[in-house]
Design an enzyme around this catalytic site. Structure first.
Site, PDB file in Angstrom:
ATOM      1  N   LYS A   1       0.830  -1.217   0.000  1.00  0.00           N
ATOM      2  CA  LYS A   1       0.000   0.000   0.000  1.00  0.00           C
ATOM      3  C   LYS A   1       0.860   1.260   0.000  1.00  0.00           C
ATOM      4  O   LYS A   1       1.768   1.392   0.803  1.00  0.00           O
ATOM      5  CB  LYS A   1      -0.900   0.009   1.246  1.00  0.00           C
TER       6      LYS A   1
ATOM      7  N   GLY B   1      -6.083   0.891   6.885  1.00  0.00           N
ATOM      8  CA  GLY B   1      -5.502  -0.430   6.617  1.00  0.00           C
ATOM      9  C   GLY B   1      -6.422  -1.555   7.104  1.00  0.00           C
ATOM     10  O   GLY B   1      -6.613  -2.563   6.417  1.00  0.00           O
ATOM     11  N   CYS B   2      -7.003  -1.374   8.294  1.00  0.00           N
ATOM     12  CA  CYS B   2      -7.921  -2.386   8.857  1.00  0.00           C
ATOM     13  C   CYS B   2      -9.126  -2.540   7.936  1.00  0.00           C
ATOM     14  O   CYS B   2      -9.571  -3.649   7.627  1.00  0.00           O
ATOM     15  CB  CYS B   2      -8.418  -1.962  10.243  1.00  0.00           C
TER      16      CYS B   2
ATOM     17  N   GLY C   1      -7.514   3.801  10.687  1.00  0.00           N
ATOM     18  CA  GLY C   1      -8.163   2.531  10.354  1.00  0.00           C
ATOM     19  C   GLY C   1      -8.300   2.230   8.877  1.00  0.00           C
ATOM     20  O   GLY C   1      -9.017   1.302   8.502  1.00  0.00           O
TER      21      GLY C   1
HETATM   22  N1  LIG Z   1      -5.877  10.141   1.561  1.00  0.00           N
HETATM   23  C1  LIG Z   1      -6.108   8.993   0.904  1.00  0.00           C
HETATM   24  N2  LIG Z   1      -6.917   8.997  -0.171  1.00  0.00           N
HETATM   25  C2  LIG Z   1      -7.175   7.871  -0.862  1.00  0.00           C
HETATM   26  N3  LIG Z   1      -6.675   6.658  -0.524  1.00  0.00           N
HETATM   27  C3  LIG Z   1      -5.853   6.590   0.551  1.00  0.00           C
HETATM   28  C4  LIG Z   1      -5.528   7.748   1.330  1.00  0.00           C
HETATM   29  N4  LIG Z   1      -4.697   7.366   2.348  1.00  0.00           N
HETATM   30  C5  LIG Z   1      -4.543   6.048   2.216  1.00  0.00           C
HETATM   31  N5  LIG Z   1      -5.218   5.567   1.133  1.00  0.00           N
HETATM   32  C6  LIG Z   1      -5.332   4.179   0.709  1.00  0.00           C
HETATM   33  O1  LIG Z   1      -5.746   3.484   1.879  1.00  0.00           O
HETATM   34  C7  LIG Z   1      -5.177   2.192   1.908  1.00  0.00           C
HETATM   35  C8  LIG Z   1      -4.358   2.060   3.198  1.00  0.00           C
HETATM   36  O2  LIG Z   1      -3.211   2.815   2.986  1.00  0.00           O
HETATM   37  P1  LIG Z   1      -2.013   3.096   3.983  1.00  0.00           P
HETATM   38  O3  LIG Z   1      -0.781   2.945   3.184  1.00  0.00           O
HETATM   39  O4  LIG Z   1      -2.293   4.409   4.621  1.00  0.00           O
HETATM   40  O5  LIG Z   1      -2.183   1.889   5.005  1.00  0.00           O
HETATM   41  P2  LIG Z   1      -1.989   1.796   6.548  1.00  0.00           P
HETATM   42  O6  LIG Z   1      -0.918   2.739   6.955  1.00  0.00           O
HETATM   43  O7  LIG Z   1      -1.832   0.358   6.836  1.00  0.00           O
HETATM   44  O8  LIG Z   1      -3.329   2.211   7.181  1.00  0.00           O
HETATM   45  P3  LIG Z   1      -3.580   2.274   8.767  1.00  0.00           P
HETATM   46  O9  LIG Z   1      -2.314   1.916   9.451  1.00  0.00           O
HETATM   47  O10 LIG Z   1      -4.029   3.673   8.948  1.00  0.00           O
HETATM   48  O11 LIG Z   1      -4.688   1.353   9.104  1.00  0.00           O
HETATM   49  C9  LIG Z   1      -4.376   2.061   0.632  1.00  0.00           C
HETATM   50  O12 LIG Z   1      -5.180   1.475  -0.369  1.00  0.00           O
HETATM   51  C10 LIG Z   1      -4.045   3.504   0.280  1.00  0.00           C
HETATM   52  O13 LIG Z   1      -3.762   3.658  -1.092  1.00  0.00           O
HETATM   53  C1  LIG Z   2      -6.202  -2.728  17.315  1.00  0.00           C
HETATM   54  C2  LIG Z   2      -5.594  -1.939  16.219  1.00  0.00           C
HETATM   55  N1  LIG Z   2      -5.265  -2.546  15.054  1.00  0.00           N
HETATM   56  C3  LIG Z   2      -4.701  -1.835  14.055  1.00  0.00           C
HETATM   57  C4  LIG Z   2      -4.466  -0.477  14.184  1.00  0.00           C
HETATM   58  C5  LIG Z   2      -3.807   0.287  13.052  1.00  0.00           C
HETATM   59  O1  LIG Z   2      -4.576   1.326  12.564  1.00  0.00           O
HETATM   60  P1  LIG Z   2      -3.990   2.814  12.433  1.00  0.00           P
HETATM   61  O2  LIG Z   2      -2.624   2.712  11.830  1.00  0.00           O
HETATM   62  O3  LIG Z   2      -4.960   3.509  11.516  1.00  0.00           O
HETATM   63  O4  LIG Z   2      -3.951   3.401  13.810  1.00  0.00           O
HETATM   64  C6  LIG Z   2      -4.827   0.120  15.404  1.00  0.00           C
HETATM   65  N2  LIG Z   2      -4.633   1.435  15.639  1.00  0.00           N
HETATM   66  N3  LIG Z   2      -5.384  -0.628  16.408  1.00  0.00           N
END
Ligand SMILES: Nc1ncnc2c1ncn2[C@@H]1O[C@H](COP(=O)(O)OP(=O)(O)OP(=O)(O)O)[C@@H](O)[C@H]1O
Ligand SMILES: Cc1ncc(COP(=O)(O)O)c(N)n1
Length: 268
Positions: A175, A212-213, A210
């Site tokens: 991602k 990614g979740c 959230g």
């Molecule tokens: N501002 C945004 N607009 C559109 N798509 C986004 C944006 N930010 C993230 N994404 C998309 O959201 C998904 C998760 O991306 P990211 O790389 O932020 O994952 P992450 O860091 O694991 O998320 P998190 O840790 O917040 O749960 C990917 O498909 C990414 O392309």
């Molecule tokens: C229990 C749990 N699982 C996953 C995430 C990651 O999500 P984020 O990077 O958006 O805080 C989180 N904050 N809490």
């Protein structure tokens, strides 16, 4: 038949990430949600204040109790916290021959707080990743898993995705949400040699808690309802982009707010 999806993950009392986000995505996309909790996390939109791991034996007990009764059609695995919990979850994948296993290798929350012990990264890499049908790392997680610097462009993302695939999962969705620019681009590589680029317009919002979740849960829910992984991943990304577009309807907390699981039928 409505697919039954299992989330194995930690909690978020503010409802934006973890088990709570997973259940919202399962329901919104036509799945029936079940859960096994790995850690109780005192967190909200501004960060994590405390983590209370569930004892590994009790994670095993939840898995055994659930899976000797309930058939699951797909699994989303998120926060696992420790090596011992990773080993329990890996054993359950084998024992119950769990299908459609999506692993979001959660390590550090957006707020910077650790959600996986530093000494558990090795177990994640060697014990869990080879059992996954799909892994969905973000750029810092990919770098951590490979022991490399974070990718800063698409070419480097492609190289890292290849090296992640060599660790044994059947597919990698790397991602690119952490890069900047007008679009947010992810790469999907499969062990069969397929490479796809998924691009969405970047939504201008700070409510990204959230994402990614939500994405990994949406993929797990859609996989049993779509003919291919590729279609499930594309439709899941569209769902997430829509959830980001609606995120500013929410006014939750003082920090990075959650995305909104917009419900088309209800209309809000
Ligand atoms: N501002 C945004 N607009 C559109 N798509 C986004 C944006 N930010 C993230 N994404 C998309 O959201 C998904 C998760 O991306 P990211 O790389 O932020 O994952 P992450 O860091 O694991 O998320 P998190 O840790 O917040 O749960 C990917 O498909 C990414 O392309
Ligand atoms: C229990 C749990 N699982 C996953 C995430 C990651 O999500 P984020 O990077 O958006 O805080 C989180 N904050 N809490």
């Amino acid at each position: 038949m409505i697919p039954t999806i299992l989330s194995i993950a930690g909690t978020d009392p503010s409802g934006g990430a973890g088990i709570q986000a997973d259940l919202k995505a399962f329901s919104a996309l036509g799945g029936y949600g079940t859960t096994v909790i790995t850690a109780l996390v005192a967190q909200t939109t501004t960060g994590v204040s405390e983590v209370h791991d569930v004892p590994p034996e009790f994670v095993r007990s939840q898995l055994d109790t659930l899976l000797t009764d309930v058939r699951v059609d797909a699994v989303k695995i998120g926060m696992l916290s420790s090596t011992e919990i990773i080993e329990v979850v890996a054993a359950a994948i084998d024992t119950y021959r769990l299908p459609n296993v999506v692993v979001d290798p959660v390590m550090v929350a957006k707020s910077g707080d650790r959600l996986l012990a530093a000494d558990a990264v090795e177990a994640l890499r060697t014990v869990l990743l080879p059992r996954a049908d799909l892994i969905t790392p973000n750029l810092p997680e990919a770098a951590d898993l490979l022991g490399e610097e974070e990718a800063t462009d698409l070419d480097r993302m492609r190289d890292q995705a290849e090296r992640l695939l060599a660790l044994g999962p059947r597919r990698v969705l790397l991602k690119g949400g952490h890069l900047s620019g007008p679009t947010s681009t992810d790469l999907l590589l499969s062990a069969d040699g397929d490479v796809e680029t998924l691009t969405a317009d970047r939504v201008n919002t700070t409510n990204t808690h959230g994402t990614g979740c939500t994405l990994s849960s949406a993929i797990a829910t859609l996989r049993p309802q779509r003919p291919t992984w590729s279609q499930a991943v594309r439709d899941a990304k569209d769902y997430l982009t829509e959830a980001l577009r609606h995120a500013d309807k929410l006014d939750i907390g003082k920090g990075k707010g959650p995305v909104h699981h917009f419900h088309a039928w209800w209309g809000n």
